[in-house]
Write a protein that holds these residues in place. Sequence first.
Motif, short mmCIF file in Angstrom:
data_model
loop_
_atom_site.label_atom_id
_atom_site.label_comp_id
_atom_site.label_asym_id
_atom_site.label_seq_id
_atom_site.Cartn_x
_atom_site.Cartn_y
_atom_site.Cartn_z
N VAL A 94 -5.53 0.59 -6.28
CA VAL A 94 -6.50 -0.43 -5.89
C VAL A 94 -7.30 -0.85 -7.12
CG1 VAL A 94 -6.68 0.34 -3.51
CG2 VAL A 94 -8.17 1.38 -5.23
N ASN A 133 -2.03 5.03 -3.51
CA ASN A 133 -2.31 3.60 -3.43
C ASN A 133 -3.11 3.16 -4.66
OD1 ASN A 133 -2.34 1.02 -2.36
ND2 ASN A 133 -4.20 1.36 -1.17
N ASP A 159 0.84 -1.19 0.00
CA ASP A 159 0.00 0.00 0.00
C ASP A 159 0.87 1.24 0.00
OD1 ASP A 159 -2.32 -1.51 0.06
OD2 ASP A 159 -2.42 -1.53 2.25
N THR A 160 0.44 2.24 -0.77
CA THR A 160 1.15 3.54 -0.88
C THR A 160 2.67 3.35 -0.93
OG1 THR A 160 1.12 3.85 1.53
CG2 THR A 160 -0.71 4.79 0.25
N LYS A 179 -6.20 -4.50 -4.93
CA LYS A 179 -5.05 -5.38 -4.85
C LYS A 179 -5.49 -6.79 -5.24
CE LYS A 179 -1.68 -2.74 -3.16
NZ LYS A 179 -2.10 -1.45 -3.74
N ASP A 209 2.91 8.26 -1.88
CA ASP A 209 1.65 8.58 -1.19
C ASP A 209 0.43 8.35 -2.08
OD1 ASP A 209 3.12 9.37 1.04
OD2 ASP A 209 3.34 11.40 0.27
#
Length: 206
Positions: free
Chosen positions: A72, A70, A55-56, A74, A68
């Motif tokens: 999506v 993310n 993440d990020t 996943k 910074d």
Amino acid sequence: KATASIDQLANGRLLLGVGSGDRYAEFPAFGKSFERRGELFREVFQDLQTLHRIDTPKMNSSLTQMQDLNVVPKPIHQGVPMLVTGASQQSLDWIATHADGWITYPGPTTTKEDTLGLKQKIAAFRNLIPQGEFKPHMTNEWIELDEDPHFPRTPLRGGFVLKTGRYGLLELLHQWEEIGVNHAALGIQFGKRDIGETLAELAQEV
């Protein structure tokens, strides 16, 4: 993002075959160096793994700059398994260490002796996998499935296509299984029979 979305829709069943590409004319269209394709392949491979698993992430490769942010969704199972196709300008040791599996062409498929080269290739790959971890091997063949189930395995188009009856195909698949092939892809687009008939015979008899 596209591969992770497909993986979600497929309930975690996506296997992603990846390769460096070998057609010179395609690289100028993306402003990339054909000579550096092996290096670029390793960067993209690592960037995909990072985006799928973290993440990020903070990323600063020659192809990806991200902080910074993310991406999506996943994948379901902590990353999409990536199987390297051919050599992709990499050493076999790199493939055995970093890939989730290996896809290679089978070479000739007419006789049992023809599989010896593939057997040696698979053994060399497996011997380099760290700590004895299991990683699958995949190969493929383009076939023309003859209506005669006893039609012998016969190479067509210089060996690019295998013409065979279903018993010859079953024999080949068993030979592949014996030497360590885990996944087999069959291309039927060069066959002369109705595709529906071919698929039905494969599903019911093979």
